[in-house]
Every structure is written in C-alpha cells, then in structure tokens.
Design a protein around this motif. Sequence first.
Motif, PDB file in Angstrom:
ATOM      1  N   LEU B 234       0.797  -1.209   0.060  1.00  0.00           N
ATOM      2  CA  LEU B 234       0.007  -0.019   0.043  1.00  0.00           C
ATOM      3  C   LEU B 234       0.796   1.223   0.025  1.00  0.00           C
ATOM      4  N   ASP B 235       1.982   1.148   0.883  1.00  0.00           N
ATOM      5  CA  ASP B 235       2.582   2.305   0.911  1.00  0.00           C
ATOM      6  C   ASP B 235       3.011   3.044  -0.307  1.00  0.00           C
ATOM      7  N   GLY B 236       2.752   4.262  -0.499  1.00  0.00           N
ATOM      8  CA  GLY B 236       3.248   5.024  -1.640  1.00  0.00           C
ATOM      9  C   GLY B 236       2.287   4.796  -2.996  1.00  0.00           C
ATOM     10  N   ASP B 237       1.087   3.990  -2.895  1.00  0.00           N
ATOM     11  CA  ASP B 237       0.387   3.822  -3.913  1.00  0.00           C
ATOM     12  C   ASP B 237      -0.998   4.530  -3.692  1.00  0.00           C
ATOM     13  N   ASP B 238      -2.034   3.883  -4.573  1.00  0.00           N
ATOM     14  CA  ASP B 238      -3.473   4.369  -4.534  1.00  0.00           C
ATOM     15  C   ASP B 238      -4.101   3.604  -3.606  1.00  0.00           C
ATOM     16  N   VAL B 239      -4.775   4.081  -2.557  1.00  0.00           N
ATOM     17  CA  VAL B 239      -5.568   3.248  -1.666  1.00  0.00           C
ATOM     18  C   VAL B 239      -6.981   3.374  -1.623  1.00  0.00           C
ATOM     19  N   THR B 240      -7.651   2.293  -1.410  1.00  0.00           N
ATOM     20  CA  THR B 240      -9.002   2.391  -1.466  1.00  0.00           C
ATOM     21  C   THR B 240      -9.277   1.547   0.034  1.00  0.00           C
ATOM     22  N   LEU B 241     -10.312   2.444   0.751  1.00  0.00           N
ATOM     23  CA  LEU B 241     -11.022   2.065   2.069  1.00  0.00           C
ATOM     24  C   LEU B 241     -12.203   1.665   1.974  1.00  0.00           C
ATOM     25  N   TRP B 242     -12.477   0.532   2.886  1.00  0.00           N
ATOM     26  CA  TRP B 242     -13.852  -0.021   3.035  1.00  0.00           C
ATOM     27  C   TRP B 242     -14.120   0.072   4.275  1.00  0.00           C
ATOM     28  N   TYR B 243     -15.156   0.815   4.797  1.00  0.00           N
ATOM     29  CA  TYR B 243     -15.437   0.928   6.316  1.00  0.00           C
ATOM     30  C   TYR B 243     -16.875   0.229   6.464  1.00  0.00           C
ATOM     31  N   VAL B 244     -16.757  -0.785   7.345  1.00  0.00           N
ATOM     32  CA  VAL B 244     -17.877  -1.901   7.259  1.00  0.00           C
ATOM     33  C   VAL B 244     -18.376  -1.756   8.864  1.00  0.00           C
ATOM     34  N   ALA B 245     -19.616  -1.624   9.115  1.00  0.00           N
ATOM     35  CA  ALA B 245     -20.123  -1.519  10.379  1.00  0.00           C
ATOM     36  C   ALA B 245     -21.093  -2.765  10.502  1.00  0.00           C
ATOM     37  N   HIS B 246     -21.277  -2.974  11.933  1.00  0.00           N
ATOM     38  CA  HIS B 246     -21.947  -4.223  12.199  1.00  0.00           C
ATOM     39  C   HIS B 246     -22.818  -3.739  13.327  1.00  0.00           C
ATOM     40  N   VAL B 247     -24.018  -3.794  13.093  1.00  0.00           N
ATOM     41  CA  VAL B 247     -25.196  -3.198  13.942  1.00  0.00           C
ATOM     42  C   VAL B 247     -26.191  -4.145  14.329  1.00  0.00           C
ATOM     43  N   HIS B 248     -26.171  -4.513  15.601  1.00  0.00           N
ATOM     44  CA  HIS B 248     -27.347  -5.388  15.998  1.00  0.00           C
ATOM     45  C   HIS B 248     -28.609  -4.633  16.431  1.00  0.00           C
ATOM     46  N   PHE B 249     -29.836  -5.203  15.859  1.00  0.00           N
ATOM     47  CA  PHE B 249     -31.126  -4.613  16.013  1.00  0.00           C
ATOM     48  C   PHE B 249     -31.350  -4.437  17.752  1.00  0.00           C
ATOM     49  N   ASP B 250     -30.767  -5.276  18.516  1.00  0.00           N
ATOM     50  CA  ASP B 250     -30.930  -4.827  19.982  1.00  0.00           C
ATOM     51  C   ASP B 250     -30.842  -3.509  20.336  1.00  0.00           C
ATOM     52  N   GLN B 251     -29.969  -2.826  19.668  1.00  0.00           N
ATOM     53  CA  GLN B 251     -29.594  -1.474  19.982  1.00  0.00           C
ATOM     54  C   GLN B 251     -30.875  -0.528  19.801  1.00  0.00           C
ATOM     55  N   SER B 252     -30.832   0.634  20.384  1.00  0.00           N
ATOM     56  CA  SER B 252     -31.827   1.462  20.326  1.00  0.00           C
ATOM     57  C   SER B 252     -32.192   2.224  19.031  1.00  0.00           C
ATOM     58  N   PHE B 253     -33.316   1.630  18.421  1.00  0.00           N
ATOM     59  CA  PHE B 253     -33.449   2.032  16.948  1.00  0.00           C
ATOM     60  C   PHE B 253     -34.366   3.162  16.767  1.00  0.00           C
ATOM     61  N   PRO B 254     -34.021   4.041  16.009  1.00  0.00           N
ATOM     62  CA  PRO B 254     -33.105   4.067  14.811  1.00  0.00           C
ATOM     63  C   PRO B 254     -31.974   4.451  15.194  1.00  0.00           C
ATOM     64  N   TYR B 255     -31.068   3.883  14.556  1.00  0.00           N
ATOM     65  CA  TYR B 255     -29.528   3.765  14.936  1.00  0.00           C
ATOM     66  C   TYR B 255     -28.820   4.512  13.485  1.00  0.00           C
ATOM     67  N   THR B 256     -27.589   5.478  13.875  1.00  0.00           N
ATOM     68  CA  THR B 256     -26.963   6.139  12.842  1.00  0.00           C
ATOM     69  C   THR B 256     -25.750   5.676  12.983  1.00  0.00           C
ATOM     70  N   ALA B 257     -25.295   4.576  11.548  1.00  0.00           N
ATOM     71  CA  ALA B 257     -23.905   4.217  11.529  1.00  0.00           C
ATOM     72  C   ALA B 257     -23.179   4.796  10.744  1.00  0.00           C
ATOM     73  N   GLY B 258     -21.822   4.853  10.647  1.00  0.00           N
ATOM     74  CA  GLY B 258     -20.943   5.507   9.955  1.00  0.00           C
ATOM     75  C   GLY B 258     -19.856   6.325  10.626  1.00  0.00           C
ATOM     76  N   PRO B 259     -18.887   6.509  10.045  1.00  0.00           N
ATOM     77  CA  PRO B 259     -17.688   7.169  10.719  1.00  0.00           C
ATOM     78  C   PRO B 259     -17.751   8.646  10.497  1.00  0.00           C
ATOM     79  N   TRP B 260     -16.978   9.355  11.499  1.00  0.00           N
ATOM     80  CA  TRP B 260     -16.597  10.785  11.129  1.00  0.00           C
ATOM     81  C   TRP B 260     -15.370  10.718  10.262  1.00  0.00           C
ATOM     82  N   VAL B 261     -15.140  11.624   9.222  1.00  0.00           N
ATOM     83  CA  VAL B 261     -14.142  11.492   8.523  1.00  0.00           C
ATOM     84  C   VAL B 261     -13.540  13.057   8.533  1.00  0.00           C
ATOM     85  N   LYS B 262     -12.262  13.348   8.881  1.00  0.00           N
ATOM     86  CA  LYS B 262     -11.675  14.553   9.064  1.00  0.00           C
ATOM     87  C   LYS B 262     -10.577  14.966   8.090  1.00  0.00           C
TER      88      LYS B 262
END
Lengths: 215, 268
Positions: B234-262
Amino acid sequence: MASSKKAVKAAKPVKSKPKVTTSPKARAAARPLPPDVVNADPTLFDPLTPGEIADALRTLTEDRRLGSMAKVGRYRVICTEPLVVKPPHWMAGHRLVRVVVYDYAADRAVDACVDLDAGVVAHLDLSRGQPMLSRDEEAIAVSIAMVDERVRDKLALGDAPQSTLHYWGRTPADLAYARRSAAVVFGRADGHATVIAVVDLLENIVTQVVPAELW
Amino acid sequence: MSNVITEANWKVHWRLTESAGIMIYLADYRGRRVLWEASLPYVTIDHQRETLDVKDDPGEVHGPWWIPLGTRTLQGPVRVQAFRGGIELSAAFAAGPYHYTQLWRFHDDGRLCPWLTIYGPGVHDQHTYHPHWRFDFDLDGARDDAFERFEDARWQRVEREGWFPYSGEADEHGNVWRQIDVGSGAAITIRPHSWDDAEVFAIRYHDGEWAPYSPRNAAGSATFPSAYVGDEPLDGDDVTLWYVAHVHFDQSFPYTAGPWVKISGFGG
C-alpha cells in the motif's frame, strides 16, 4: 561521414527562423492538461442515456466471446452504470459502461466494460460470482412464490409481497448456497413480515417456506 | 436540480446509483482534490434465532441477504439542505421491513459524515445490519498515499493490504485509521462510531474494482470486500478503504451508523 556531418551543419540556419512569438507560459497553457485525477472530467460520471445503454448492450451481445450467451438468450441484464477509470489508465477520459449480466444457460456472471468511444468490449470477466438481482428477477421470484401451494397455505388474509432480496445460503446443505436465489418477504400492510419464501431462480421453484419469526 | 454542490468550502458532485445509494465523486475541499468517489455499495442483513438456551441454539441457519439501495428502493427525492456550518445530501430508501436514510454531510471545517440511519422492524428482532462504505480518497492526487492505524499508543504505518478491525484503541480525538498523502502531508482521519463494531479494509486501488454489484462471490469464496484483500503493498500507492459497521437490532433504533471523516493539512 564527413559530408554527412557537414550536411547537419548546413541545416543550422533552420534554427534562425523567425522566433515564435508565444511565451513559454502561453505554450504551457495551450498544451493539453496532463492526465491526472485533479483534471478529471465530471461528465464521465453522468448517468447513461437510454441510447448509451442500448449501444453498450448491442456491443456486448455482438462480442464473439459471448456468442453462445446471446444465441441461447437465457440471460438477464442486471445493471448498466457509467464507469470512470483514473489516469494514467489508457481508457481514462473514455465514456465507459459497466454492464453486469447473469447468464442462466451457463450459470455464470458476466461483468463487462464497454468502451463507447471505441465501440468495443474493453474488459470481460466471466465468473461464478452472484451479482445482485435485476428488477425482472425480483418480479419473477414474486410470481413464482405467489402461485406456490405451500406459500399460499401459509399466507393470511391481506398478506402481500413486501420485498424481494438477494439471498444466499450459509452452508452447502442450503440449496441457495451455490444457486442463484431470491427471498420473497410477505407481510401485512402495517409492515409486519409474516412468511418468507426462497425461490431458486435457476429452476424457478420455491425451495423454502419459513414463517418470518423463525427465519 | 444540479448535481454539483459548491458550498461550505466544498465542491462535490453526486449521483444516485442503481445499487450503491448516493455516490459522491470528484470532491474538493478548499480547492484541493480530496476524493475520487465514495458510495455505500451494500447493506447486508443476517439473522439469529431467538433463543437464550445455548443448547437449543442452532446458530445462524440462514445466510445473509440484501437489496440494493438505489433507484428501485428510493423513497422521494434526494435532498440537498444547508445546516449551520455545512451542507448535507440525504435520501430515504425502503425495502419491505427495512428502512434507511443515507446521509452525506459536509462541514465547513473539513469534516465529512457518511452516515446511514437504520430503522424499520425487520422480519424479527434478532438481526444484524452490515453497511459497507467504500472510499477512494485521492488527497492531492491518486498516488503517493499511505495508510496508518492507531495501535500501541501511536500511529503505525500499514505496509500491505488487510483487514483492520477497531480494537478499542484510538488517538486523543477518537481516530483509529488514517490515510496520508506523503507528498503534501494532507490526511484524512477516520473516527468510528463507538457502537459500530467497525472495521476497515485497506486495499490497493484497481480500475474497475468498483462496483461488484454484490457482496456475494462464488459459493465457498470470501465475500466482498474481503475477496479483494491480497498481499499487495500500500505504501506510496493509491489506496481504497472500505468501512464496515455491524449493527445489531437490539440497540436502540433508529440507529445512525458510519464514521466521522476529517480532513487535515489543507490549511485554513
């Protein structure tokens, strides 16, 4: 040899032609921009027109490598989307179409890149992968499930198909492990799911009928 | 409606796809290229049985399923709305008992929020959502990138492709992964939602690797994006990132998944 050297010397006056009036800056500006992601053309990402889709599908089905698929005619077009490759790829800047087809006769996925500018299939990948369901396949799965006796027996008054999902089995014991399958979710108007029917799209049969709470 | 947003220091193009929700592409921040394209290629769902007795638990009997978020599941129009300090794109999608709102929020301070609000009852309570985002960041050009993760109390360079789950360790701002343009020093950092049980796949860019149009590979093979992971540097090349979340329905829904990107290192 000597005379040839002299001939080269004789060519010198060419250098003393009238000077080009454009400045280096102007020449640099006139030069086409080097291929780079920063200079990418946003219109290449634009949705395909109906004509572009037709053009891509014609090009694909006329490709000799897919002759048997086109002749047998048991395939579904899953998706056609614009594809944009980055510089310095030689196709950067071309209008490209990603065409995904499922060939039922050969039980395989066809993933192609059609270069509309060149009128050729620029890349072709044939695999056992399972692309998403086409809208046609979703509709077929629903129609198969609706006439299945085992499904009808489990449906209550008012139950209707809610959605059709691309499904695959977790273990080889499940027919949907290796075969193209759809899950049709039936339910009530309030959104509550009641019955799930798994449809084998290769044989056009229902392989599982499961109450939603047991899924 | 124009498909170009020029506001809050951002210039972003967008379009609705057939299977990957709203895709954004050719995004610039403060006049500099940040991103080639980013999308939400799929949200898979799998189910567990409702039993508390380990002896009777058959495990996950059925495999996962999914339906594309795109033109066929869109509910209403794609909306572009300003908010204090930024602008956002949003769209609602529905497929039977599954409902989603996809969001792309662009803040004027360089934050980007690729989020997905998940609601709807599902077919029963015991199910888990796996939204997959794909990011092709091209900070100041496609190449000369590096990928790092925060581990053992410091940022560590990742030399080769791989799968990098969130271990619970993060820098003082909560960031876990980052992609750097080695030449300019500009960087994007990724902070996962603490309940996302998130992971990142870092993969060397290959033309045409978007989109697989399904997480489903051949029977018995790894699903995507893990099927893309090899041993390429990867070093010095062109990189692609996949962000995968795993959200179980037990959590209080609605639920907003996803990262902060800065984005950082872009001045201002």
